[in-house]
Scaffold this active site. Structure first.
Site, short mmCIF file in Angstrom:
data_model
loop_
_atom_site.label_atom_id
_atom_site.label_comp_id
_atom_site.label_asym_id
_atom_site.label_seq_id
_atom_site.Cartn_x
_atom_site.Cartn_y
_atom_site.Cartn_z
N GLU B 60 0.82 -1.23 0.00
CA GLU B 60 0.00 0.00 0.00
C GLU B 60 0.84 1.27 0.00
O GLU B 60 0.54 2.23 -0.70
CB GLU B 60 -0.95 0.03 1.20
CG GLU B 60 -2.20 -0.82 1.04
CD GLU B 60 -1.98 -2.25 1.47
OE1 GLU B 60 -0.86 -2.60 1.90
OE2 GLU B 60 -2.95 -3.04 1.39
N HIS B 129 -9.75 -5.22 11.40
CA HIS B 129 -10.52 -5.03 10.18
C HIS B 129 -11.85 -4.30 10.42
O HIS B 129 -12.71 -4.29 9.55
CB HIS B 129 -10.81 -6.38 9.51
CG HIS B 129 -9.63 -7.00 8.85
ND1 HIS B 129 -8.60 -7.56 9.56
CD2 HIS B 129 -9.29 -7.13 7.55
CE1 HIS B 129 -7.69 -8.03 8.72
NE2 HIS B 129 -8.08 -7.78 7.49
#
Lengths: 333, 326
Positions: B60, B129
């Site tokens: 990322e 998450h």
């Protein structure tokens, strides 16, 4: 995919490149101007005219000057916070650089960036970045855009050896290799990551070897000769331009001053610093010019010209109005 | 008017904008051959090819930075984070590079790009998450932050984000992808800084964004049975914030409950509360209430996960407090 075995490494036994005064004199002039500019910055900093962090490149001038001289004007350069020399070598004048450091309205980025954030769209200089390694993916992004548009441009991305382990550098290099981006990564290895010597930073003291994991071409050499730097970078630039293959190049160099103005450099011996100063590429280049037949008086005239240019930049910075607008550039409207 | 899902709305927005402008590309993990981890990029590889729909490895920081660099020299990247949870390893590129570039370069290099992906707690995926980072990003000058709650808003807002010349943080509701809404056939754009009254009412204003808008609409429905008429205002654009629309509603009702799925401390709702007291002090009949998730990392067990997040009954209770009904 290229296998590591087939990756070419230019030999350190590379013959000293031949050159001419026509080629070498402008490079000497640039290196000298950068040296004098940095000295003027140090003085202004000591006098409280320049604030914040100030990282000088004194001793390393042959790297940025040699490397950038291998480019075309439309090519991109992106660099670290030790980037005054890179901006100058890319074509930015001393005046706006000095005015920026003084925090003036006439500064290159209007007094908003300072020493670490020089940018110049006109010369395709993509900045001066302050987060170690954070700019390496940005350089890969510029190269990505060149490939996307097929515009034939090459990006030179400079970073220090202290940046070679951090994620930004690692990921930027990995993605450039994966996507075959037209970029040359240049690791300026000045032996110290701030105050930490390389033997306490790396398990293997050869940053260029990291290219092997990515099937990327690599090279590694000393910055003792500006023409050598130019020729070896030119090879990699050509590879990027014609085959869109990236290269990782490590150039061994040394900064004569501390990491920044606040660093007295107590982590290294006087003898070590003196040893490197004896190899000062500026002196070597001057001797080379004499050997090539350039008259001493012509060299002195060039040096006088540099003195005037840098003094003028300081005067310009001193006399410019203070920066006065911090609202207009938060976002493009 | 067609009824489509939130997911389809986002897909249409990208599709239409990519047809308009060849400088737009999409980069992210699994966006191409896999058609998107959440299928938002379904069919885009087939339509636009691998040059413009780019599968990135799990890096990322690297690919977000490539987006910023490409945007600096004139491309218009859409960087997809598989979820915003993973944006934290790329936050340096969003905050230190994208958000500051125009200012740092003295107005020379703008960064026309969108960072997008699902945000907020999903279902039983645990603490790493199930997070909502809008308060982090809304804190940063140089960024714009959008969080649509419906398919209609998602399409019009994403098209605006893609056309913007500055970096946009576009957070999609991870549990909203299958929700449906009416979407007009023709083109429409929803501007930045424009909140939307999702339900009119006169007794109290509920302010929310993303999935909490749905929770507020359900609470409003429940309260209507008791004769309490809630006005539900969807913030939509957190930065810039439409203080006018919010304050107009609060001045009208005299009461305000702010509902967010994020954590309470320094949450974006605190900024909204500040703005409302600043602009509506003389019209307020009760202290402003906030409803947030509990101040804990998200637990896995389903019963605990529900307990942690704002539910309809939490909103109803806050409304009743603000109305001095308990």
């Amino acid at each position: 995919m290229t296998t590591p075995e087939t990756v070419r490494v230019a030999s350190d036994a590379f013959a000293p490149p031949t050159t001419t005064t026509a080629e070498l004199a402008p490079l000497y002039r640039q290196m000298l101007a950068i040296r004098r500019m940095e000295e003027a910055c140090a003085k202004a900093y000591s006098n409280g005219k320049i604030g914040g962090f100030l990282h000088l490149i004194i001793g390393q001038e042959a790297v940025c000057v040699g490397a950038i001289s291998a480019l075309r004007p439309e090519d991109y350069v992106i660099a670290t916070y030790r980037e005054h020399g890179h901006a100058y070598a890319k074509g930015v004048a001393a005046r706006p650089i000095m005015a920026e450091l003084y925090g003036k309205k006439t500064g290159l980025v209007k007094g908003l960036g300072g020493s670490m954030h020089l940018f110049d769209k006109a010369t395709n200089f993509l900045g001066g970045h302050g987060i170690v390694g954070g700019h390496v993916p940005l350089g890969a992004g510029a190269a990505f855009a060149s490939k996307y548009r097929n515009d034939g441009r090459v990006t030179l991305c400079f970073f220090g050896e202290g940046a070679s382990t951090i994620g930004g550098t690692t990921e930027g290099i990995a993605l450039a290799a994966l996507w075959k981006l037209p970029i040359v990564f240049i690791c300026e290895n000045n032996q110290y990551s701030m105050g930490t010597p390389n033997d306490r930073s790396f398990a293997v003291n050869d940053v260029s070897l990291r290219a092997l994991a990515h099937g990327m071409a690599r090279d590694r050499f000393d910055a003792d000769d500006v023409i050598k730097v130019k020729r070896r970078i030119a090879e990699a630039v050509e590879r990027a331009r014609t085959t869109s293959e990236p290269t990782l190049i490590e150039i061994l160099t040394y900064r004569f001053r501390g990491h920044s103005m606040s660093d007295p450099g107590l982590y290294r011996t006087k003898e070590e610093v003196e040893e490197w100063k004896r190899k000062d590429p500026l002196n070597g280049t001057r001797e080379q010019l004499l050997a090539l037949g350039m008259a001493e008086t012509d060299i002195e005239a060039l040096e006088e010209d540099v003195r005037i240019e840098i003094e003028d930049s300081v005067r310009f910075a001193e006399e410019s109005a203070p920066a006065d607008d911090y609202h207009s550039y938060v976002e493009k409207r | 008017m067609a009824v489509i899902t939130y997911r389809e709305a986002l897909n249409q927005a990208m599709r239409e904008e990519m047809e308009r402008d060849a400088n737009i590309f999409v980069m992210g993990e699994e966006v191409g051959y896999y058609n998107g981890a959440y299928k938002v990029t379904q069919g885009l590889l087939q339509k636009f090819g691998p040059k413009r729909i780019i599968d990135a490895p799990i890096a990322e920081l690297g690919f977000a930075g490539i987006g910023v660099g490409a945007a600096m020299v004139g491309l218009r990247p859409i960087i997809e984070f598989m979820t915003w949870n993973f944006s934290l390893v790329a936050i340096d590129q969003i905050v230190n590079a994208a958000a500051k570039m125009f200012q740092m370069s003295g107005g020379q290099y703008n960064v026309p790009m969108v960072f997008r992906g699902p945000s907020g707690p999903a279902v039983q995926v645990g603490s790493q998450h199930s997070q909502s980072f809008e308060s982090f990003y809304a804190n940063v000058p140089g960024l714009k932050v959008m969080m649509p709650s419906t398919a209609y808003d998602a399409k019009g807002m994403l098209k605006t984000a893609i056309r913007e010349d500055n970096p946009v943080v576009f957070m999609e509701g991870e549990t909203l992808y299958n929700t449906t809404w009416e979407v007009p056939d023709g083109e429409y754009l929803i501007p930045f800084g424009k909140a939307d009254v999702k339900r009119e009412g006169k007794h109290i204003t509920l302010i929310a964004w993303s999935k909490m808008v749905w929770t507020c609409l359900d609470a409003a429905k429940a309260l209507a049975a008791d004769g309490i008429e809630c006005e539900v205002v969807d913030v939509r654009s957190l930065r810039p914030l439409d203080v006018d629309t919010l304050a107009t509603s609060v001045r009208k009702t005299g009461r305000c409950v702010i509902v967010e799925v994020g954590w309470p401390v320094a949450g974006f709702g605190a900024e909204v509360a500040y703005q409302m007291q600043r602009h509506c002090m003389d019209a307020l009949d009760a202290p402003i209430e906030r409803v947030t998730s509990d101040d804990v990392p998200m637990p896995y067990a389903k019963n605990l996960e529900i307990e942690v997040q704002p539910q309809v009954n939490d909103v109803v209770a806050a409304v009743r407090r603000a109305l001095y009904l308990e």
